[in-house]
Design a protein around this motif. Sequence first.
Motif, PDB file in Angstrom:
ATOM      1  N   ALA A  98     -27.639 -43.341   7.100  1.00 15.48           N
ATOM      2  CA  ALA A  98     -28.523 -43.150   8.253  1.00 15.48           C
ATOM      3  C   ALA A  98     -28.307 -41.768   8.865  1.00 15.48           C
ATOM      4  N   ASN A  99     -29.393 -41.160   9.343  1.00 11.26           N
ATOM      5  CA  ASN A  99     -29.317 -39.816   9.925  1.00 11.26           C
ATOM      6  C   ASN A  99     -28.374 -39.744  11.120  1.00 11.26           C
ATOM      7  N   SER A 100     -28.272 -40.851  11.836  1.00 13.27           N
ATOM      8  CA  SER A 100     -27.507 -40.845  13.081  1.00 13.27           C
ATOM      9  C   SER A 100     -26.025 -41.162  12.889  1.00 13.27           C
ATOM     10  N   PHE A 101     -25.613 -41.525  11.676  1.00 14.62           N
ATOM     11  CA  PHE A 101     -24.262 -42.054  11.486  1.00 14.62           C
ATOM     12  C   PHE A 101     -23.182 -41.047  11.859  1.00 14.62           C
ATOM     13  N   SER A 102     -23.301 -39.806  11.403  1.00 10.04           N
ATOM     14  CA  SER A 102     -22.259 -38.810  11.679  1.00 10.04           C
ATOM     15  C   SER A 102     -22.136 -38.544  13.179  1.00 10.04           C
ATOM     16  N   ALA A 103     -23.276 -38.497  13.881  1.00 11.69           N
ATOM     17  CA  ALA A 103     -23.232 -38.256  15.329  1.00 11.69           C
ATOM     18  C   ALA A 103     -22.574 -39.422  16.054  1.00 11.69           C
ATOM     19  N   LEU A 105     -22.509 -29.756  19.874  1.00  8.23           N
ATOM     20  CA  LEU A 105     -21.065 -29.843  20.094  1.00  8.23           C
ATOM     21  C   LEU A 105     -20.499 -28.494  20.533  1.00  8.23           C
ATOM     22  N   ALA A 106     -21.029 -27.415  19.954  1.00  5.39           N
ATOM     23  CA  ALA A 106     -20.589 -26.076  20.369  1.00  5.39           C
ATOM     24  C   ALA A 106     -20.946 -25.829  21.834  1.00  5.39           C
ATOM     25  N   PHE A 107     -22.144 -26.262  22.242  1.00  8.11           N
ATOM     26  CA  PHE A 107     -22.535 -26.100  23.643  1.00  8.11           C
ATOM     27  C   PHE A 107     -21.645 -26.950  24.551  1.00  8.11           C
ATOM     28  N   ALA A 108     -21.273 -28.136  24.086  1.00 13.32           N
ATOM     29  CA  ALA A 108     -20.377 -28.997  24.874  1.00 13.32           C
ATOM     30  C   ALA A 108     -19.052 -28.288  25.142  1.00 13.32           C
ATOM     31  N   VAL A 109     -18.490 -27.699  24.094  1.00 15.49           N
ATOM     32  CA  VAL A 109     -17.233 -26.950  24.252  1.00 15.49           C
ATOM     33  C   VAL A 109     -17.440 -25.762  25.189  1.00 15.49           C
ATOM     34  N   PHE A 110     -18.538 -25.035  24.970  1.00 14.59           N
ATOM     35  CA  PHE A 110     -18.848 -23.880  25.819  1.00 14.59           C
ATOM     36  C   PHE A 110     -18.975 -24.291  27.280  1.00 14.59           C
ATOM     37  N   SER A 111     -19.619 -25.437  27.559  1.00  8.61           N
ATOM     38  CA  SER A 111     -19.851 -25.851  28.948  1.00  8.61           C
ATOM     39  C   SER A 111     -18.546 -26.043  29.713  1.00  8.61           C
ATOM     40  N   VAL A 112     -17.526 -26.547  29.027  1.00 11.23           N
ATOM     41  CA  VAL A 112     -16.240 -26.764  29.688  1.00 11.23           C
ATOM     42  C   VAL A 112     -15.484 -25.443  29.834  1.00 11.23           C
ATOM     43  N   ALA A 125     -18.862 -36.338  23.947  1.00 14.97           N
ATOM     44  CA  ALA A 125     -19.495 -37.662  23.864  1.00 14.97           C
ATOM     45  C   ALA A 125     -20.965 -37.588  24.243  1.00 14.97           C
ATOM     46  N   CYS A 126     -21.276 -36.867  25.316  1.00 16.38           N
ATOM     47  CA  CYS A 126     -22.677 -36.728  25.744  1.00 16.38           C
ATOM     48  C   CYS A 126     -23.499 -36.021  24.673  1.00 16.38           C
ATOM     49  N   ALA A 127     -22.976 -34.939  24.118  1.00 13.09           N
ATOM     50  CA  ALA A 127     -23.707 -34.162  23.116  1.00 13.09           C
ATOM     51  C   ALA A 127     -23.945 -34.979  21.853  1.00 13.09           C
ATOM     52  N   SER A 128     -22.913 -35.654  21.369  1.00 12.27           N
ATOM     53  CA  SER A 128     -23.051 -36.420  20.120  1.00 12.27           C
ATOM     54  C   SER A 128     -23.969 -37.619  20.302  1.00 12.27           C
ATOM     55  N   LEU A 129     -23.930 -38.257  21.472  1.00 10.67           N
ATOM     56  CA  LEU A 129     -24.798 -39.409  21.710  1.00 10.67           C
ATOM     57  C   LEU A 129     -26.264 -38.989  21.736  1.00 10.67           C
ATOM     58  N   MET A 130     -26.555 -37.861  22.376  1.00 11.99           N
ATOM     59  CA  MET A 130     -27.936 -37.362  22.368  1.00 11.99           C
ATOM     60  C   MET A 130     -28.408 -37.087  20.946  1.00 11.99           C
ATOM     61  N   CYS A 131     -27.564 -36.457  20.152  1.00 12.44           N
ATOM     62  CA  CYS A 131     -27.938 -36.137  18.775  1.00 12.44           C
ATOM     63  C   CYS A 131     -28.149 -37.411  17.953  1.00 12.44           C
ATOM     64  N   LEU A 189     -22.753 -30.088  33.865  1.00 12.20           N
ATOM     65  CA  LEU A 189     -23.630 -31.062  34.510  1.00 12.20           C
ATOM     66  C   LEU A 189     -24.972 -31.154  33.796  1.00 12.20           C
ATOM     67  N   LEU A 190     -25.442 -30.024  33.259  1.00 16.15           N
ATOM     68  CA  LEU A 190     -26.692 -30.016  32.507  1.00 16.15           C
ATOM     69  C   LEU A 190     -26.601 -30.962  31.315  1.00 16.15           C
ATOM     70  N   LEU A 191     -25.488 -30.922  30.621  1.00 14.29           N
ATOM     71  CA  LEU A 191     -25.299 -31.767  29.443  1.00 14.29           C
ATOM     72  C   LEU A 191     -25.348 -33.248  29.822  1.00 14.29           C
ATOM     73  N   GLN A 192     -24.693 -33.607  30.909  1.00 12.45           N
ATOM     74  CA  GLN A 192     -24.712 -35.001  31.334  1.00 12.45           C
ATOM     75  C   GLN A 192     -26.098 -35.412  31.810  1.00 12.45           C
ATOM     76  N   GLY A 193     -26.755 -34.527  32.554  1.00 12.16           N
ATOM     77  CA  GLY A 193     -28.090 -34.838  33.051  1.00 12.16           C
ATOM     78  C   GLY A 193     -29.096 -35.005  31.930  1.00 12.16           C
ATOM     79  N   LEU A 194     -29.009 -34.125  30.928  1.00  7.35           N
ATOM     80  CA  LEU A 194     -29.937 -34.222  29.794  1.00  7.35           C
ATOM     81  C   LEU A 194     -29.747 -35.519  29.030  1.00  7.35           C
ATOM     82  N   SER A 195     -28.517 -35.968  28.886  1.00  8.17           N
ATOM     83  CA  SER A 195     -28.282 -37.210  28.137  1.00  8.17           C
ATOM     84  C   SER A 195     -28.922 -38.403  28.835  1.00  8.17           C
ATOM     85  N   VAL A 196     -28.899 -38.413  30.163  1.00  4.61           N
ATOM     86  CA  VAL A 196     -29.487 -39.526  30.918  1.00  4.61           C
ATOM     87  C   VAL A 196     -31.011 -39.487  30.844  1.00  4.61           C
ATOM     88  N   ILE A 197     -31.594 -38.296  30.733  1.00  9.20           N
ATOM     89  CA  ILE A 197     -33.050 -38.144  30.736  1.00  9.20           C
ATOM     90  C   ILE A 197     -33.634 -38.182  29.326  1.00  9.20           C
TER      91      ILE A 197
END
Length: 250
Positions: A77-82, A148-155, A119-125, A168-176
Amino acid sequence: MHSRLAHLPTLLSLLIVIAMVLHGPIPQLAHYHDFADQSHWLGIPHSVDVLSNLGFVLVAAIGFYYVALSSQQMLRANSFSAYCVFIVSLLLTAAGSWFYHLAPDDTRLFWDRLPIALACASLMCAVRAENVPGIAQLRLFTELSVALAFAVFSVFWWKWTSDLRPYLLLQGLSVIMIPAWQMIWRAPVSDRIAFGVAMTLYVFAKIAELSDSAIWNLTHVVSGHSIKHLLAASAAAVIVLNLLQRERRV
């Protein structure tokens, strides 16, 4: 419906990014590390905040069971690795939060926030991969790597500048974005219900976090931040258990 709304998630993302740019830097609260839980148990400082992270360990264990149980169809499945990255991120979240709450400061907070961002980045993907049709495997791998690179960059950005906007953008995007993709591409009802429950629990987790001292003063047993950990772990559990249910239906 698909063709009319296919570009809606991209438009929403751009609007959120523009709003955050116009808002300007979002600093961390001055007294962020002053948690209500000052308990000591078995020599563990801030013991309730620390031990409440065991929920993430339990959910990660269920996730690893799902990975071990996965059929060839699920493995392809396409989503398995994420989803695998998401599950690993849950275990890292437990470790990072445990480490941070033993002696809260900005240095330790970095290791608390990093796995949450992953976690937020991988779940969205994962949700995008399993709902948006016609995306090649290479593109999905590229999107996951960039996310994942953006997730690391954000911190790191928060650590370097004290500006929380990318995090916060990463968390907000995952909810939306997650419910938007599921709505537009008509995800199975079971998936929409599971993610709806998970998102609701996560919202309540953030509310509990903001009520840290009030809940501690009311109960003298558990703090709002500890309840946040339990609710966030419960949200992740709903998602992982839904994956297990899918496996049983294959």
